[in-house]
Structure formats: C-alpha cells, structure tokens
Enzyme design. Structure first.
Site, PDB file in Angstrom:
ATOM      1  N   HIS A  66      -7.515   4.747   1.177  1.00 49.00           N
ATOM      2  CA  HIS A  66      -6.721   4.333   0.008  1.00 49.00           C
ATOM      3  C   HIS A  66      -6.554   5.415  -1.038  1.00 49.00           C
ATOM      4  O   HIS A  66      -5.812   5.245  -2.000  1.00 49.00           O
ATOM      5  CB  HIS A  66      -7.334   3.082  -0.633  1.00 49.00           C
ATOM      6  CG  HIS A  66      -7.083   1.861   0.180  1.00 49.00           C
ATOM      7  ND1 HIS A  66      -5.901   1.176   0.136  1.00 49.00           N
ATOM      8  CD2 HIS A  66      -7.842   1.238   1.111  1.00 49.00           C
ATOM      9  CE1 HIS A  66      -5.945   0.167   0.981  1.00 49.00           C
ATOM     10  NE2 HIS A  66      -7.123   0.190   1.589  1.00 49.00           N
ATOM     11  N   LYS A  99      -0.772   4.171   4.382  1.00 49.12           N
ATOM     12  CA  LYS A  99      -0.768   3.713   2.991  1.00 49.12           C
ATOM     13  C   LYS A  99       0.091   4.675   2.167  1.00 49.12           C
ATOM     14  O   LYS A  99       1.296   4.706   2.358  1.00 49.12           O
ATOM     15  CB  LYS A  99      -2.197   3.549   2.523  1.00 49.12           C
ATOM     16  CG  LYS A  99      -2.740   2.232   3.104  1.00 49.12           C
ATOM     17  CD  LYS A  99      -4.167   2.167   3.435  1.00 49.12           C
ATOM     18  CE  LYS A  99      -4.436   0.855   4.179  1.00 49.12           C
ATOM     19  NZ  LYS A  99      -5.660   0.889   4.954  1.00 49.12           N
ATOM     20  N   ASP A 124     -14.529   7.231   4.647  1.00 53.09           N
ATOM     21  CA  ASP A 124     -13.178   6.730   4.904  1.00 53.09           C
ATOM     22  C   ASP A 124     -12.393   6.813   3.589  1.00 53.09           C
ATOM     23  O   ASP A 124     -12.725   6.145   2.613  1.00 53.09           O
ATOM     24  CB  ASP A 124     -13.274   5.280   5.403  1.00 53.09           C
ATOM     25  CG  ASP A 124     -11.910   4.646   5.666  1.00 53.09           C
ATOM     26  OD1 ASP A 124     -10.900   5.129   5.116  1.00 53.09           O
ATOM     27  OD2 ASP A 124     -11.865   3.650   6.419  1.00 53.09           O
ATOM     28  N   SER A 179     -11.166  -0.901  -0.834  1.00 52.23           N
ATOM     29  CA  SER A 179      -9.818  -1.464  -0.737  1.00 52.23           C
ATOM     30  C   SER A 179      -9.644  -2.806  -1.428  1.00 52.23           C
ATOM     31  O   SER A 179      -8.533  -3.173  -1.760  1.00 52.23           O
ATOM     32  CB  SER A 179      -9.420  -1.580   0.730  1.00 52.23           C
ATOM     33  OG  SER A 179     -10.379  -2.328   1.437  1.00 52.23           O
ATOM     34  N   ASN A 200       0.827  -1.211   0.000  1.00 53.72           N
ATOM     35  CA  ASN A 200       0.000   0.000   0.000  1.00 53.72           C
ATOM     36  C   ASN A 200       0.860   1.261   0.000  1.00 53.72           C
ATOM     37  O   ASN A 200       0.353   2.363   0.180  1.00 53.72           O
ATOM     38  CB  ASN A 200      -0.897   0.038   1.236  1.00 53.72           C
ATOM     39  CG  ASN A 200      -1.915  -1.080   1.236  1.00 53.72           C
ATOM     40  OD1 ASN A 200      -2.353  -1.518   0.177  1.00 53.72           O
ATOM     41  ND2 ASN A 200      -2.282  -1.547   2.405  1.00 53.72           N
ATOM     42  N   GLU A 202     -16.697   4.145   2.071  1.00 53.78           N
ATOM     43  CA  GLU A 202     -15.315   4.455   1.721  1.00 53.78           C
ATOM     44  C   GLU A 202     -15.364   5.254   0.424  1.00 53.78           C
ATOM     45  O   GLU A 202     -16.347   5.191  -0.306  1.00 53.78           O
ATOM     46  CB  GLU A 202     -14.517   3.154   1.502  1.00 53.78           C
ATOM     47  CG  GLU A 202     -14.222   2.437   2.789  1.00 53.78           C
ATOM     48  CD  GLU A 202     -13.605   1.056   2.584  1.00 53.78           C
ATOM     49  OE1 GLU A 202     -12.887   0.842   1.589  1.00 53.78           O
ATOM     50  OE2 GLU A 202     -13.846   0.193   3.437  1.00 53.78           O
ATOM     51  N   HIS A 233     -14.781  -1.472   5.066  1.00 57.65           N
ATOM     52  CA  HIS A 233     -13.687  -2.119   5.791  1.00 57.65           C
ATOM     53  C   HIS A 233     -14.134  -2.663   7.144  1.00 57.65           C
ATOM     54  O   HIS A 233     -15.025  -2.104   7.782  1.00 57.65           O
ATOM     55  CB  HIS A 233     -12.609  -1.045   5.997  1.00 57.65           C
ATOM     56  CG  HIS A 233     -11.296  -1.549   6.468  1.00 57.65           C
ATOM     57  ND1 HIS A 233     -10.918  -1.492   7.784  1.00 57.65           N
ATOM     58  CD2 HIS A 233     -10.255  -2.095   5.791  1.00 57.65           C
ATOM     59  CE1 HIS A 233      -9.686  -1.977   7.910  1.00 57.65           C
ATOM     60  NE2 HIS A 233      -9.265  -2.349   6.712  1.00 57.65           N
TER      61      HIS A 233
END
Ligand SMILES: *Cc1c(COP(=O)(O)O)cnc(C)c1O
Length: 387
Positions: free
Chosen positions: A214, A242, A211, A186, A51, A182, A137
């Site tokens: 990423h 990340k 969120d 992810s 990541n 998100e 997540h």
C-alpha cells in the site's frame, strides 16, 4: 420424501454468515470515470474505496504502452516463466526494478497474493521460525501456514512483544528466524516501525520480510515506498495493482533468495507468466512514479484534511497516518447500514467486517486518491455527520 441437500453444510454456514451480517456479495460497476468516481448502471458515485491511489489505472501513458506491447508481443505469454514464458520484457523490467531499489535482484510475481503465499514456504525450513505481525494481510498468513517453519504472531506493532518472542527463539537456538510485517497496514492505515524492526532483526540475528503493497508509489523520495531508503530489509514485496495502477507483484532481494524462489516457489513456477499488455502498463507506471512528487504531496494534504474533518465530527479513525482512513463503527449491522446510507448519497465507502478485521472492529475503509478534492471530502463529512 425427505430431499437431502447435498450441500447442506455449506448452505448452513452461508446462512449463519448472513445472520451475522457478514455475508459477502459481488457488486459490479459499469466503469470508472476517474480514480475518484465509479459508475453503477447510469449512477455516478464518489469512490472512497479504491486502491488506485495515484489514478494511474487510466493514465494515457500506461494504456499506450499496454496497447503497444499487445500489438508487438501478443496478449498472452504462452507459458510459465521457466518453460518458454520469459520474454526479454520480463527480465528487462526485473533488472530495472532491482537497479532502482539498489538491490542485487528482483523477480516478478503474478499477484501479491501469490507472492506472499508461496515465498515464505520457499525460503524457510522445518526448524525455522516465522514471527509475523498480528495484522498482516491474509496472503502472508496463508504463506506462514503453508511453510514448514514454526509460526508465531506478535501483537500489532508491539516491539516489546516481538522482542520477547525473539529472545525465546534465540534461547531455543532456532536456526533461521524471519520477522514479517507490512510497512503500511491495509485496514488501519498505520505504519510499522521499520527502523526498529531492522534493529531488532540485527540484534536477534533474524531476517526481515516487509510487504510494502500500500505504500509503493505513495511514499519514498522517488515513490519506491516506505522501504525506499531501507537497504537492510532482506526481502521486500510490493504490488503494481494499487498505486501502480495495473496488476502484478514483485520481490526485491539478494541473489540467494531470488534463485531460491525461481527453484522452489510454487506460485512463481507453476503459473503462466504475466502477459505483455500488463508488462507494458507496469513498465510505464514504474517510469512515471518517480515524477509524481506533486501528486504524492496532494494526497498527503487531502488525507490530513479528511482525517481532521472526521475528527471534528467525532468519528473514530483509529491509528491512521496515511491515505487509508477507516471510520471505525464496531458492530457489523451498523457498519453495513452506514455503507448503505452513503450509497444513498452517491458515495461508495465499503463496509469491512470480520474476518477481514477483528470482531467488533467493523469499519468503513476510506481510501483517498489524487483525484479526490476537498469538495468530495466535504460532501462525505456532511453525510457522515448527519447519519
Ligand atoms: C493487496 C495486498 C496484497 C495482494 O496483492 P495482489 O496483487 O492484489 O494479489 C498483498 N499484501 C498486501 C498487504 C495487500 O494489501
């Protein structure tokens, strides 16, 4: 004599997991040579499972500031934030983050997991409702379950389903409704329809929690993520572990939310504050990220190239639109076997299996960093085509 295993139930469950090819084990690596490679013993592997999207974890500026902070402030913060662990470098960084995001306040958390699992319980009440995307997540799920609010899930990125649940909640006069998603998922590498989520949250007097773990560093005009321009999201969570290259997490929001977290979020209150060397790395990374437009463009180009090459050899990359590109295999045994084949060719592509993804959606989760080249991708594609 019959020897009774005192851990019989646990062992039984582990055996079952092994039989289902879902058993997880730790594998240690000796070191990283750069963001695209990993050393295991003396063998060098191309790493498609990192990541460290911008390669910042080994960037000289982050290392320098980390060492500088260790020398100046020590390696530990000695206490939790509310006792005596809040250093000026914590609050300076929080002010800097808030100001870059053009929000009232920001607050550091030790990890994204701690943030998601203890923020929602701290900002919701018993008669509230949290409606979260089905593919959120595990840390978000943990937070939803720990909260005393009701909790529902909407089908992944399905605005109609979300609206249906919102309508019902409004009819029932639910007091506070939180929509949770998100921005970049992810495991599938697809985006949430953020603008539409904002619109729905307004139309149904709900609050929006996103969120951005990423996408931080990788997207946005100055690298602040897919949420950079979206000033109407109520709570943004992001992480430094990340693309940030180091460790830790942060929340940006208004003063009411941040004060609520300082007063009620167990994962903020009952834990030792982030240590100075990490703050040094975070801070250097945060300063560098706006300057990395060329790197972001390169990452976007190699991502399109990889997705295209995988398409040409008939691989299923699902709905990926980013630098996270799954090769969806399906059954867990085949997924593991492919991951092993890749290892045999000195390529690390980790198998992701249920319960991290849905049953029958086992995959090799590939992720690209700025250190990956077309040669790396060509080698990967060749091996995948032959296996
Ligand atoms: C990685 C991740 C987290 C957890 O962050 P950590 O700082 O690694 O604990 C939270 N949310 C999402 C979406 C993530 O991918």
């Amino acid at each position: 004599m019959n020897v009774i295993d005192p851990f019989h139930d646990l062992n039984l469950r582990l055996t079952e997991r092994k039989e289902q090819h879902q058993f997880r084990e730790l594998k240690s690596v000796s070191s990283k040579s750069d963001a695209a490679h990993i050393l295991v013993d003396d063998d060098r592997f191309i790493n498609f499972s990192s990541n460290d999207y911008l390669g910042l974890s080994s960037h000289p500026a982050l290392i320098k500031k980390s060492v500088e902070y260790a020398n100046r402030y020590g390696v530990g913060s000695s206490s939790s934030r509310l006792i005596s662990g809040t250093l000026k470098i914590h609050t300076d960084l929080e002010e800097q983050i808030a100001s870059r995001y053009e929000r009232e306040r920001a607050l550091l958390f030790n990890t994204g997991f701690q943030a998601n699992s203890t923020i929602l319980p701290a900002i919701t009440f018993k008669r509230d409702l949290i409606i979260a995307d089905k593919k959120c997540h595990n840390s978000i799920l943990t937070g939803c379950l720990a909260s005393s609010a009701d909790f529902q899930r909407f089908r992944h990125n399905d605005l109609n389903h979300l609206e249906y649940l919102l309508k019902k909640a409004v009819q029932k006069n639910v007091k506070n409704i939180w929509i949770v998603s998100e921005s970049l998922f992810s495991m599938d590498g697809d985006f949430a329809p953020i603008k539409e989520l904002i619109l729905l949250s307004k139309n149904y007097r709900s609050k929006l929690y996103i969120d951005d773990a990423h996408s931080f560093g990788v997207y946005g005009k100055t690298g602040l993520g897919l949420v950079e321009e979206e000033k109407e999201i109520d709570v943004i969570i992001s992480t430094f572990g990340k693309a940030g290259g180091s460790f830790g997490a942060f929340v940006v929001s208004n003063s009411t939310i941040i004060d609520s977290l300082i007063n009620y979020s167990s994962g903020f209150i009952y834990t030792t504050a982030l240590p100075p060397p990490i703050l040094g790395a975070i801070s250097a990374g945060f300063e560098i990220i706006p300057q990395l437009n060329d790197e972001r463009n390169k990452l976007s180009e190699t991502s399109s190239y990889l997705k295209n090459q995988l398409g040409l050899i008939g691989k299923d990359t699902g709905v990926s639109e980013s630098h996270i590109i799954p090769v969806i295999i399906g059954n867990d045994e085949d997924t593991l076997a492919l991951s092993k084949t890749l290892l045999g060719h000195h390529i690390l592509g980790v198998a992701v299996r249920p319960p991290t993804v849905a049953e029958g959606e086992g995959r090799i989760r590939l992720s690209l960093t700025t250190a990956h080249t077309k040669d790396h991708i060509d080698k990967l594609t060749r091996v995948l085509d032959e296996s």
